[in-house]
Motif scaffolding. Sequence first.
Motif, PDB file in Angstrom:
ATOM      1  N   LYS A   4     -21.192   7.947  -0.080  1.00 28.66           N
ATOM      2  CA  LYS A   4     -20.173   8.267  -1.077  1.00 28.66           C
ATOM      3  C   LYS A   4     -18.810   8.468  -0.424  1.00 28.66           C
ATOM      4  N   LYS A   5     -18.804   9.144   0.730  1.00 28.41           N
ATOM      5  CA  LYS A   5     -17.549   9.363   1.442  1.00 28.41           C
ATOM      6  C   LYS A   5     -16.926   8.033   1.879  1.00 28.41           C
ATOM      7  N   ARG A   6     -17.761   7.129   2.348  1.00 30.43           N
ATOM      8  CA  ARG A   6     -17.247   5.831   2.793  1.00 30.43           C
ATOM      9  C   ARG A   6     -16.713   5.014   1.622  1.00 30.43           C
ATOM     10  N   ILE A   7     -17.427   5.038   0.515  1.00 32.25           N
ATOM     11  CA  ILE A   7     -16.975   4.305  -0.669  1.00 32.25           C
ATOM     12  C   ILE A   7     -15.650   4.898  -1.160  1.00 32.25           C
ATOM     13  N   TYR A   8     -15.565   6.222  -1.215  1.00 29.72           N
ATOM     14  CA  TYR A   8     -14.322   6.870  -1.625  1.00 29.72           C
ATOM     15  C   TYR A   8     -13.191   6.509  -0.664  1.00 29.72           C
ATOM     16  N   THR A   9     -13.473   6.498   0.628  1.00 28.33           N
ATOM     17  CA  THR A   9     -12.455   6.196   1.627  1.00 28.33           C
ATOM     18  C   THR A   9     -11.918   4.783   1.452  1.00 28.33           C
ATOM     19  N   VAL A  10     -12.800   3.831   1.267  1.00 28.71           N
ATOM     20  CA  VAL A  10     -12.365   2.446   1.060  1.00 28.71           C
ATOM     21  C   VAL A  10     -11.526   2.347  -0.211  1.00 28.71           C
ATOM     22  N   ALA A  11     -11.972   2.980  -1.284  1.00 30.05           N
ATOM     23  CA  ALA A  11     -11.221   2.943  -2.535  1.00 30.05           C
ATOM     24  C   ALA A  11      -9.853   3.610  -2.382  1.00 30.05           C
ATOM     25  N   ALA A  12      -9.811   4.765  -1.727  1.00 27.60           N
ATOM     26  CA  ALA A  12      -8.551   5.493  -1.554  1.00 27.60           C
ATOM     27  C   ALA A  12      -7.577   4.708  -0.683  1.00 27.60           C
ATOM     28  N   VAL A  13      -8.076   4.101   0.386  1.00 26.02           N
ATOM     29  CA  VAL A  13      -7.192   3.309   1.252  1.00 26.02           C
ATOM     30  C   VAL A  13      -6.673   2.089   0.496  1.00 26.02           C
ATOM     31  N   CYS A  14      -7.524   1.434  -0.268  1.00 25.57           N
ATOM     32  CA  CYS A  14      -7.076   0.289  -1.072  1.00 25.57           C
ATOM     33  C   CYS A  14      -6.019   0.722  -2.090  1.00 25.57           C
ATOM     34  N   LEU A  15      -6.239   1.859  -2.733  1.00 24.82           N
ATOM     35  CA  LEU A  15      -5.245   2.362  -3.685  1.00 24.82           C
ATOM     36  C   LEU A  15      -3.929   2.726  -2.997  1.00 24.82           C
ATOM     37  N   LEU A  16      -4.007   3.316  -1.805  1.00 26.33           N
ATOM     38  CA  LEU A  16      -2.796   3.636  -1.052  1.00 26.33           C
ATOM     39  C   LEU A  16      -2.021   2.370  -0.686  1.00 26.33           C
ATOM     40  N   VAL A  17      -2.724   1.355  -0.216  1.00 26.76           N
ATOM     41  CA  VAL A  17      -2.069   0.089   0.128  1.00 26.76           C
ATOM     42  C   VAL A  17      -1.423  -0.506  -1.117  1.00 26.76           C
ATOM     43  N   PHE A  18      -2.151  -0.531  -2.223  1.00 25.76           N
ATOM     44  CA  PHE A  18      -1.616  -1.049  -3.488  1.00 25.76           C
ATOM     45  C   PHE A  18      -0.393  -0.245  -3.923  1.00 25.76           C
ATOM     46  N   LEU A  19      -0.474   1.067  -3.810  1.00 26.33           N
ATOM     47  CA  LEU A  19       0.629   1.939  -4.215  1.00 26.33           C
ATOM     48  C   LEU A  19       1.869   1.681  -3.365  1.00 26.33           C
ATOM     49  N   TYR A  20       1.692   1.582  -2.055  1.00 26.05           N
ATOM     50  CA  TYR A  20       2.833   1.297  -1.182  1.00 26.05           C
ATOM     51  C   TYR A  20       3.416  -0.090  -1.450  1.00 26.05           C
ATOM     52  N   MET A  21       2.562  -1.060  -1.788  1.00 28.94           N
ATOM     53  CA  MET A  21       3.063  -2.393  -2.153  1.00 28.94           C
ATOM     54  C   MET A  21       3.891  -2.319  -3.434  1.00 28.94           C
ATOM     55  N   MET A  22       3.408  -1.553  -4.410  1.00 24.99           N
ATOM     56  CA  MET A  22       4.151  -1.400  -5.667  1.00 24.99           C
ATOM     57  C   MET A  22       5.487  -0.694  -5.435  1.00 24.99           C
ATOM     58  N   ILE A  23       5.483   0.346  -4.606  1.00 26.28           N
ATOM     59  CA  ILE A  23       6.727   1.051  -4.293  1.00 26.28           C
ATOM     60  C   ILE A  23       7.710   0.083  -3.653  1.00 26.28           C
ATOM     61  N   PHE A  24       7.239  -0.730  -2.704  1.00 29.59           N
ATOM     62  CA  PHE A  24       8.106  -1.692  -2.036  1.00 29.59           C
ATOM     63  C   PHE A  24       8.641  -2.716  -3.025  1.00 29.59           C
ATOM     64  N   LEU A  25       7.768  -3.259  -3.873  1.00 32.80           N
ATOM     65  CA  LEU A  25       8.202  -4.277  -4.834  1.00 32.80           C
ATOM     66  C   LEU A  25       9.188  -3.710  -5.850  1.00 32.80           C
ATOM     67  N   LEU A  26       8.928  -2.505  -6.336  1.00 33.16           N
ATOM     68  CA  LEU A  26       9.857  -1.901  -7.295  1.00 33.16           C
ATOM     69  C   LEU A  26      11.195  -1.569  -6.633  1.00 33.16           C
ATOM     70  N   SER A  27      11.163  -1.202  -5.375  1.00 34.59           N
ATOM     71  CA  SER A  27      12.407  -0.928  -4.653  1.00 34.59           C
ATOM     72  C   SER A  27      13.167  -2.206  -4.337  1.00 34.59           C
TER      73      SER A  27
END
Length: 167
Positions: A4-27
């Motif tokens: 469960k920890k590994r699945i959460y970690t992969v999901a959280a890292v993917c969401l962080l990458v997506f979030l930073y991409m969105m921040i960059f694109l919106l900026s």
Amino acid sequence: MMRKKRIYTVAAVCLLVFLYMMIFLLSSDVAEDSSMKSSAVTELLLKIWSFFQNSDGTPTTEIVVDLFPLEKIVRKLAHFFEYLCVGLLSYSLVLMWWKGKVWSGRLLIGVQLLLSASLDGIHQYFVPGRYAAVKDVFIDCAGGITGMVIIGMAFTLRRHKKSPVPL
């Protein structure tokens, strides 16, 4: 539990990458495009607000409000909530995996927030019609710290819920 920890970690890292991409694109949006997006979100929020304000439940079709001050608030709230999510995800990973002292993990996330918010501001400086604002960096960091506080409280409540209370 480890799975469960590994699945959460992969999901959280993917969401962080997506979030930073969105921040960059919106900026990266030039001032006119960014303003149009903020205006559209502001108008949508006003329509939702007016729907709930009518006593008969029907939305008003006409909104007579100066959008500029509201649009500015929506922009600042977007900064805050983007980095609130960054703080939530990053600090949850630290709490889950960090083997050192929690304070050093908090410091690491604080540096991450300050660095990413500053780089976002510098990036906006080079976009036509946009500018870098120290105030935005503070708003971003405040959102990230708020996210850290929220996830910290959630982890603490969860830990206390699992451990029996002595009588």
